[in-house]
Design a protein around this motif. Structure first.
Motif, short mmCIF file in Angstrom:
data_model
loop_
_atom_site.label_atom_id
_atom_site.label_comp_id
_atom_site.label_asym_id
_atom_site.label_seq_id
_atom_site.Cartn_x
_atom_site.Cartn_y
_atom_site.Cartn_z
N SER A 243 -14.81 6.53 13.43
CA SER A 243 -13.64 5.48 13.34
C SER A 243 -12.59 6.26 12.49
O SER A 243 -12.96 6.59 11.44
N ILE A 244 -11.54 6.05 12.97
CA ILE A 244 -10.15 6.35 12.19
C ILE A 244 -9.64 4.91 11.82
O ILE A 244 -9.33 4.08 12.42
N LEU A 245 -9.45 4.95 10.28
CA LEU A 245 -8.95 3.75 9.55
C LEU A 245 -7.44 3.95 9.32
O LEU A 245 -7.12 5.21 8.73
N PHE A 246 -6.59 3.09 9.58
CA PHE A 246 -5.04 3.44 9.37
C PHE A 246 -4.51 2.01 8.99
O PHE A 246 -4.99 1.19 9.18
N GLY A 247 -3.27 1.99 8.62
CA GLY A 247 -2.28 0.99 8.41
C GLY A 247 -1.60 0.46 9.38
O GLY A 247 -1.86 0.73 10.32
N ASN A 289 3.18 12.21 17.33
CA ASN A 289 4.56 11.85 17.55
C ASN A 289 4.46 10.35 17.17
O ASN A 289 3.68 9.67 16.82
N GLY A 290 5.73 9.67 17.17
CA GLY A 290 6.10 8.30 16.77
C GLY A 290 6.08 8.22 15.39
O GLY A 290 6.27 8.93 14.53
N THR A 291 5.88 6.68 15.13
CA THR A 291 5.99 6.40 13.64
C THR A 291 5.11 7.32 12.77
O THR A 291 3.64 7.33 13.07
N ALA A 292 5.63 7.58 11.59
CA ALA A 292 4.39 8.28 10.56
C ALA A 292 3.91 7.11 9.90
O ALA A 292 4.20 6.93 8.58
N SER A 293 2.82 6.67 10.37
CA SER A 293 2.18 5.46 9.71
C SER A 293 0.98 5.56 8.63
O SER A 293 0.66 6.91 8.45
N PRO A 294 0.73 4.73 7.80
CA PRO A 294 -0.42 5.05 6.96
C PRO A 294 -1.69 5.34 7.49
O PRO A 294 -2.13 4.69 8.31
N PHE A 295 -2.51 6.44 6.95
CA PHE A 295 -3.98 6.76 7.18
C PHE A 295 -4.46 6.50 5.95
O PHE A 295 -4.25 6.87 4.83
N TYR A 296 -5.86 6.15 6.23
CA TYR A 296 -6.69 6.02 4.92
C TYR A 296 -7.95 6.97 5.16
O TYR A 296 -8.38 7.66 3.96
N GLY A 297 -8.52 7.03 6.13
CA GLY A 297 -9.80 8.03 6.43
C GLY A 297 -10.59 7.86 7.62
O GLY A 297 -10.01 7.20 8.40
N VAL A 298 -11.51 8.63 7.67
CA VAL A 298 -12.38 8.80 8.94
C VAL A 298 -13.87 8.49 8.57
O VAL A 298 -14.19 8.95 7.52
#
Length: 479
Positions: A243-247, A289-298
């Protein structure tokens, strides 16, 4: 020489003593106290030697559930009345009426009138474990917060392994996008590019970016990547559920092992689930590509069992958790439900060994506990009392005077908020134990007389696992 009438010099000593005593009695009636550096001046009690406890113990110190004003057990306060989610009233025991929190090596559980019966102590967690063992649910998760004591998956790695042996499960759980101790961690192989921007407790993000539960948020650069691989250890040797967790994002393109995906979601925490192909074990995530959005973890799990997520952050005291937004925490709980939150801090609070007044820490930490209790309403909490910490006094090392003072504060926080409490200092052996752990023929701690080495971390995990299982078996009447 003739003596002057009315002047009996023989009476002077008596008059001086009587006058001094009168002054002391007068001062004893003033309800004042003040301190100079670490020395505390308190109200005088002329009959203190004749009392079992001083009036100050019962009038000036707040008494928490299950203990007297001096923090010791009180049979009179051995129960607390709480209401459950349906409004039913229940009278629960407070084990502190039977145990001395400064020496007891088991887990102590507390109920608080402010929180329901289900959230008292570790009740909810033990119920979840029983349901998992009975096949009535698939997963139980623990969020284990701490400082450098647990970085590199120390303590948590061994605790996870023991719990998974008994209750099932495979996988390391949450892993941040980058980590300063990735090369030190032995429960997963983790590498990453250097162009990730790491916002964290010590490098505050702009107002438009919130911190993740780990205290970090990662923003990708144009060529950012992170790679994860399993290790050759039981229950860690393959990936299954990922699972990838992101903002929040309006469309961020990523590739996972060269396969393209578009992340979407406007919540504080969003999740994308993947299932790993059995023929390819390494997982490489790249920003495309696209928006450089926040990432939290995997996160790495299988479809059942127990998972312990390591949320270590070097150099903090636990107060920093107050910077986490309520919306993010609650959303994280929806996406990745935790049945137990562990708070393991202390090493960075004991920065001045001889300090014994920790009210400056207790006040903000109380606010943190209030917030966490509200944001994880049905979750169990375990506060771990600080380990022993020694400093050099003269030509030898001794336990810092602040250790027991801090333990008392941590215990009070547990009792007041209806959580569980485990005294690591007592479990280690109490006063002078860190010296023994450092200076034994097979050292279990480092020469800083503060941190455990791998052997010591494994010993701590074993003691904590035993304490948890003793309570679990007692709670479920298991021999």
């Amino acid at each position: 020489m003739n003596k002057m009438p009315g002047k009996n010099k023989a009476a002077y000593p008596f008059l001086i003593i009587a006058g001094s005593l009168a002054c002391l009695v007068a001062l004893s009636q003033l309800n004042i106290s003040f301190s100079f550096k670490d020395f505390q001046f308190r109200k005088l009690d002329m009959l203190s030697d004749l009392r079992t406890s001083s009036p100050e113990d019962h009038t000036n110190r707040p008494a928490l559930a299950g203990k007297t004003g001096d923090g010791r057990p009180s049979a009179a306060d051995s129960t607390v009345t709480v209401k459950d989610s349906t409004g039913a009233v229940t009278v629960l025991p407070n084990p502190d009426a039977h145990h001395d929190f400064m020496s007891y090596t088991g887990i102590m559980q507390y109920a608080s009138a402010q929180y329901g019966e289900d959230a008292a102590g570790m009740n909810a967690f033990f119920h979840a474990l029983a349901e998992l063992k009975a096949g009535k649910r698939k997963k139980v998760r623990i969020a284990y917060f701490g400082d450098s004591m647990i970085e590199g998956d120390l303590i948590t790695g061994d605790l996870r392994d023991s719990l998974q042996q008994f209750f099932g499960g495979q996988g390391v759980g949450f892993v941040p996008i980058t980590s300063v101790v990735a090369s030190f961690r032995t429960t997963i192989t983790h590498t990453f590019s250097k162009d990730w921007k790491d916002y964290n407790y010590k490098n505050s993000p702009p107002s438009s970016i919130g911190l993740g539960l780990s205290g970090h948020t990662f923003i990708p650069g144009s060529a950012s990547w992170a790679r994860f691989a399993p290790v050759k250890k039981p229950r860690l040797d393959k990936f299954d559920e990922i699972s990838i967790l992101f903002g929040p994002t309006v469309g961020t393109g990523v590739t996972v092992n060269d396969k393209g995906y578009t992340l979407s979601g406007n919540e504080e925490v969003n999740r994308m689930d993947l299932r790993q192909d059995t023929g390819q074990q390494t997982v490489t995530i790249k920003y495309a590509n696209g928006t450089a959005s926040p990432f939290y973890g995997v996160c790495f799990e299988t479809d059942n069992g127990v998972y312990v997520d390591n949320y270590s952050f070097r150099g903090i005291s636990g107060v920093e958790l107050g910077h986490l937004s309520a919306d993010m925490v609650r959303r994280m709980q929806q996406e990745r439900h935790y049945d137990l939150v562990v708070l393991h801090y202390g090493a960075n609070v004991l920065w001045r060994p001889e300090l014994t007044d920790y009210s400056w820490y207790q006040r903000p930490m109380k606010k943190v506990m209030d917030s966490l209790r509200n944001d994880f309403p049905a979750t169990s909490f375990l506060i771990i009392g600080t380990a022993d910490k020694s400093y050099k006094k003269g030509d030898h090392y001794v336990t810092a005077p602040g250790v027991e003072a801090l333990l008392s504060v941590q215990h009070d926080l547990a009792a007041e908020h209806g959580t569980a409490y485990w005294n690591l200092y007592a479990a280690m052996g109490g006063e002078g134990s860190m010296v023994k752990w450092v200076e034994s023929d097979t050292p279990s701690a480092n020469k800083d007389y503060t941190h455990f080495n791998r052997l010591g971390a494994s010993k701590v995990a074993s003691m904590l696992y035993k304490a948890i299982m003793d309570e679990y078996r007692q709670k479920n009447n298991i021999q």
